[in-house]
Design a protein around this motif. Sequence first.
Motif, PDB file in Angstrom:
ATOM      1  N   ASP A  70      18.216   2.741  50.326  1.00 62.51           N
ATOM      2  CA  ASP A  70      19.021   3.317  49.246  1.00 62.51           C
ATOM      3  C   ASP A  70      19.643   2.167  48.448  1.00 62.51           C
ATOM      4  O   ASP A  70      20.356   1.328  49.005  1.00 62.51           O
ATOM      5  CB  ASP A  70      20.111   4.216  49.847  1.00 62.51           C
ATOM      6  CG  ASP A  70      20.842   5.044  48.798  1.00 62.51           C
ATOM      7  OD1 ASP A  70      21.179   4.491  47.731  1.00 62.51           O
ATOM      8  OD2 ASP A  70      21.094   6.237  49.058  1.00 62.51           O
ATOM      9  N   LYS A  71      19.390   2.135  47.154  1.00 64.86           N
ATOM     10  CA  LYS A  71      19.890   1.049  46.308  1.00 64.86           C
ATOM     11  C   LYS A  71      21.417   0.959  46.325  1.00 64.86           C
ATOM     12  O   LYS A  71      21.985  -0.100  46.063  1.00 64.86           O
ATOM     13  CB  LYS A  71      19.395   1.226  44.877  1.00 64.86           C
ATOM     14  CG  LYS A  71      17.899   1.030  44.708  1.00 64.86           C
ATOM     15  CD  LYS A  71      17.488   1.221  43.269  1.00 64.86           C
ATOM     16  CE  LYS A  71      15.980   1.037  43.105  1.00 64.86           C
ATOM     17  NZ  LYS A  71      15.558   1.247  41.693  1.00 64.86           N
ATOM     18  N   ARG A  72      22.069   2.069  46.631  1.00 67.79           N
ATOM     19  CA  ARG A  72      23.532   2.046  46.682  1.00 67.79           C
ATOM     20  C   ARG A  72      24.043   1.231  47.872  1.00 67.79           C
ATOM     21  O   ARG A  72      25.191   0.752  47.857  1.00 67.79           O
ATOM     22  CB  ARG A  72      24.078   3.470  46.770  1.00 67.79           C
ATOM     23  CG  ARG A  72      23.839   4.322  45.549  1.00 67.79           C
ATOM     24  CD  ARG A  72      24.260   5.758  45.801  1.00 67.79           C
ATOM     25  NE  ARG A  72      23.447   6.376  46.853  1.00 67.79           N
ATOM     26  CZ  ARG A  72      23.678   7.592  47.358  1.00 67.79           C
ATOM     27  NH1 ARG A  72      24.720   8.295  46.906  1.00 67.79           N
ATOM     28  NH2 ARG A  72      22.890   8.094  48.291  1.00 67.79           N
ATOM     29  N   TYR A  73      23.212   1.090  48.899  1.00 70.70           N
ATOM     30  CA  TYR A  73      23.633   0.459  50.157  1.00 70.70           C
ATOM     31  C   TYR A  73      23.273  -1.022  50.228  1.00 70.70           C
ATOM     32  O   TYR A  73      24.100  -1.853  50.622  1.00 70.70           O
ATOM     33  CB  TYR A  73      23.001   1.213  51.329  1.00 70.70           C
ATOM     34  CG  TYR A  73      23.312   0.657  52.703  1.00 70.70           C
ATOM     35  CD1 TYR A  73      24.618   0.366  53.081  1.00 70.70           C
ATOM     36  CD2 TYR A  73      22.300   0.448  53.640  1.00 70.70           C
ATOM     37  CE1 TYR A  73      24.907  -0.135  54.346  1.00 70.70           C
ATOM     38  CE2 TYR A  73      22.572  -0.040  54.905  1.00 70.70           C
ATOM     39  CZ  TYR A  73      23.872  -0.336  55.253  1.00 70.70           C
ATOM     40  OH  TYR A  73      24.156  -0.827  56.503  1.00 70.70           O
ATOM     41  N   MET A  74      22.045  -1.356  49.836  1.00 66.86           N
ATOM     42  CA  MET A  74      21.587  -2.725  50.041  1.00 66.86           C
ATOM     43  C   MET A  74      20.486  -3.074  49.052  1.00 66.86           C
ATOM     44  O   MET A  74      19.666  -2.220  48.703  1.00 66.86           O
ATOM     45  CB  MET A  74      21.052  -2.879  51.469  1.00 66.86           C
ATOM     46  CG  MET A  74      20.597  -4.275  51.832  1.00 66.86           C
ATOM     47  SD  MET A  74      19.888  -4.343  53.486  1.00 66.86           S
ATOM     48  CE  MET A  74      18.232  -3.715  53.179  1.00 66.86           C
ATOM     49  N   GLY A  75      20.476  -4.318  48.609  1.00 64.54           N
ATOM     50  CA  GLY A  75      19.375  -4.766  47.784  1.00 64.54           C
ATOM     51  C   GLY A  75      19.790  -5.637  46.619  1.00 64.54           C
ATOM     52  O   GLY A  75      20.966  -5.990  46.451  1.00 64.54           O
ATOM     53  N   LEU A  76      18.819  -5.978  45.788  1.00 69.43           N
ATOM     54  CA  LEU A  76      19.041  -6.865  44.650  1.00 69.43           C
ATOM     55  C   LEU A  76      20.022  -6.272  43.650  1.00 69.43           C
ATOM     56  O   LEU A  76      20.871  -6.977  43.095  1.00 69.43           O
ATOM     57  CB  LEU A  76      17.702  -7.161  43.955  1.00 69.43           C
ATOM     58  CG  LEU A  76      17.753  -8.126  42.765  1.00 69.43           C
ATOM     59  CD1 LEU A  76      18.302  -9.490  43.196  1.00 69.43           C
ATOM     60  CD2 LEU A  76      16.363  -8.275  42.153  1.00 69.43           C
ATOM     61  N   GLU A  77      19.915  -4.963  43.429  1.00 67.55           N
ATOM     62  CA  GLU A  77      20.814  -4.310  42.476  1.00 67.55           C
ATOM     63  C   GLU A  77      22.272  -4.461  42.903  1.00 67.55           C
ATOM     64  O   GLU A  77      23.151  -4.716  42.085  1.00 67.55           O
ATOM     65  CB  GLU A  77      20.452  -2.827  42.353  1.00 67.55           C
ATOM     66  CG  GLU A  77      21.227  -2.096  41.269  1.00 67.55           C
ATOM     67  CD  GLU A  77      20.732  -0.666  41.065  1.00 67.55           C
ATOM     68  OE1 GLU A  77      21.577   0.242  41.047  1.00 67.55           O
ATOM     69  OE2 GLU A  77      19.514  -0.475  40.927  1.00 67.55           O
ATOM     70  N   SER A  78      22.515  -4.315  44.193  1.00 65.22           N
ATOM     71  CA  SER A  78      23.871  -4.493  44.718  1.00 65.22           C
ATOM     72  C   SER A  78      24.322  -5.940  44.541  1.00 65.22           C
ATOM     73  O   SER A  78      25.476  -6.200  44.194  1.00 65.22           O
ATOM     74  CB  SER A  78      23.929  -4.105  46.200  1.00 65.22           C
ATOM     75  OG  SER A  78      25.202  -4.417  46.753  1.00 65.22           O
ATOM     76  N   PHE A  79      23.406  -6.882  44.774  1.00 65.11           N
ATOM     77  CA  PHE A  79      23.754  -8.301  44.649  1.00 65.11           C
ATOM     78  C   PHE A  79      24.131  -8.648  43.214  1.00 65.11           C
ATOM     79  O   PHE A  79      25.100  -9.371  42.966  1.00 65.11           O
ATOM     80  CB  PHE A  79      22.587  -9.178  45.115  1.00 65.11           C
ATOM     81  CG  PHE A  79      22.922 -10.641  45.170  1.00 65.11           C
ATOM     82  CD1 PHE A  79      23.759 -11.145  46.152  1.00 65.11           C
ATOM     83  CD2 PHE A  79      22.404 -11.518  44.228  1.00 65.11           C
ATOM     84  CE1 PHE A  79      24.086 -12.497  46.206  1.00 65.11           C
ATOM     85  CE2 PHE A  79      22.713 -12.867  44.262  1.00 65.11           C
ATOM     86  CZ  PHE A  79      23.555 -13.353  45.256  1.00 65.11           C
ATOM     87  N   VAL A  80      23.371  -8.125  42.257  1.00 64.24           N
ATOM     88  CA  VAL A  80      23.656  -8.379  40.837  1.00 64.24           C
ATOM     89  C   VAL A  80      24.984  -7.750  40.430  1.00 64.24           C
ATOM     90  O   VAL A  80      25.798  -8.367  39.738  1.00 64.24           O
ATOM     91  CB  VAL A  80      22.505  -7.835  39.945  1.00 64.24           C
ATOM     92  CG1 VAL A  80      22.900  -7.912  38.476  1.00 64.24           C
ATOM     93  CG2 VAL A  80      21.228  -8.612  40.217  1.00 64.24           C
ATOM     94  N   LYS A  81      25.219  -6.531  40.893  1.00 65.55           N
ATOM     95  CA  LYS A  81      26.410  -5.784  40.484  1.00 65.55           C
ATOM     96  C   LYS A  81      27.666  -6.219  41.235  1.00 65.55           C
ATOM     97  O   LYS A  81      28.740  -6.363  40.647  1.00 65.55           O
ATOM     98  CB  LYS A  81      26.169  -4.291  40.698  1.00 65.55           C
ATOM     99  CG  LYS A  81      27.320  -3.408  40.224  1.00 65.55           C
ATOM    100  CD  LYS A  81      26.991  -1.935  40.438  1.00 65.55           C
ATOM    101  CE  LYS A  81      28.151  -1.045  39.990  1.00 65.55           C
ATOM    102  NZ  LYS A  81      27.843   0.395  40.205  1.00 65.55           N
ATOM    103  N   ASN A  82      27.528  -6.419  42.556  1.00 65.28           N
ATOM    104  CA  ASN A  82      28.697  -6.677  43.401  1.00 65.28           C
ATOM    105  C   ASN A  82      28.752  -8.079  43.997  1.00 65.28           C
ATOM    106  O   ASN A  82      29.660  -8.392  44.758  1.00 65.28           O
ATOM    107  CB  ASN A  82      28.733  -5.660  44.556  1.00 65.28           C
ATOM    108  CG  ASN A  82      28.676  -4.229  44.080  1.00 65.28           C
ATOM    109  OD1 ASN A  82      29.564  -3.773  43.376  1.00 65.28           O
ATOM    110  ND2 ASN A  82      27.624  -3.504  44.453  1.00 65.28           N
ATOM    111  N   LYS A  83      27.724  -8.903  43.685  1.00 61.15           N
ATOM    112  CA  LYS A  83      27.602 -10.246  44.254  1.00 61.15           C
ATOM    113  C   LYS A  83      27.453 -10.213  45.777  1.00 61.15           C
ATOM    114  O   LYS A  83      27.778 -11.169  46.470  1.00 61.15           O
ATOM    115  CB  LYS A  83      28.801 -11.124  43.853  1.00 61.15           C
ATOM    116  CG  LYS A  83      28.917 -11.336  42.358  1.00 61.15           C
ATOM    117  CD  LYS A  83      30.090 -12.232  42.021  1.00 61.15           C
ATOM    118  CE  LYS A  83      30.206 -12.443  40.512  1.00 61.15           C
ATOM    119  NZ  LYS A  83      31.353 -13.307  40.145  1.00 61.15           N
TER     120      LYS A  83
END
Length: 288
Positions: A70-83
């Motif tokens: 789930d992109k909300r939990y883990m992944g590149l999108e989280s890294f970009v958005k939340n560092k």
Amino acid sequence: MFEMPKSAALMLQGGSLRCLFTAGVLDVMMEREITFPCVGGVSAGSLCGINYVSRQPGRTAQVNLDYVNDKRYMGLESFVKNKSVFNFDFLFGELSQELLPLDYDTFYNSPQRYVAFSTDCRTGELVAHEKGVSEDILMAARASCSIPLMSPMVEVDGRHCLDGGVASAVPVDWAIEQGYEKIVVVLTRQKGYRKKPVGRTMLRLYQQKYRDWPLLVEALRLLPVRYNELHAQINRLERAGRIFVIRPKGPVQVSRVEKDVGKLKALYEEGRRTAEEQLPAMLEYLNK
């Protein structure tokens, strides 16, 4: 009849998604109503410890198996958005409050001593955050899980903190210093596993990212040496009968950010099997 010694502690190693092994072990303990007076966790081990104290078997496994992709939990999108590769806002927010509710009442009211360990970025040393003492024990658990380079520092208890595994993979020394006579350690790597030295490229990344935190950089540089020394010590204490160790039997083929649900399920089941197999010996150790 088994009676848990008052001077018993359960210490949980981290390893990100390798904590599925620990989840399997703890679920068996909860199903058998084996309750340690003290629970200490490093990194992902601190999250496993929360679900153990809240008496929610299956929750650690369900969180990771159901939401690992789930992109909300883990992944590149989280890294970009939340560092942060792991989205702790989602984990401690919507996930724990609505989707798979954490039993906050049981956790906070439990007489069990719960400790999450982090690393103080200013000193590079281990910090023990205790439920009922820490200003925010769930924020401390978040700090304990914040992997260098993959997560921002977390401010808690007046310190800037990162993953507890930088200072200690599993604080057996802390448990001994606290006076615990019976210590059960759950590891997420097989016996004989050793870390390789930090490479030049990784060291340069640490130096660039944390140039204002020299003692943290030094702790990161020394991490493999300290890790290997600690595990040699764990082996000695285990042979001497001072501690009891539960660990995977063979190499764990699961990465920190594993996406293969099949591998994660298999590791969880391995944890359950290992706990079932070692339960008689563990109870004998605790009753000596």
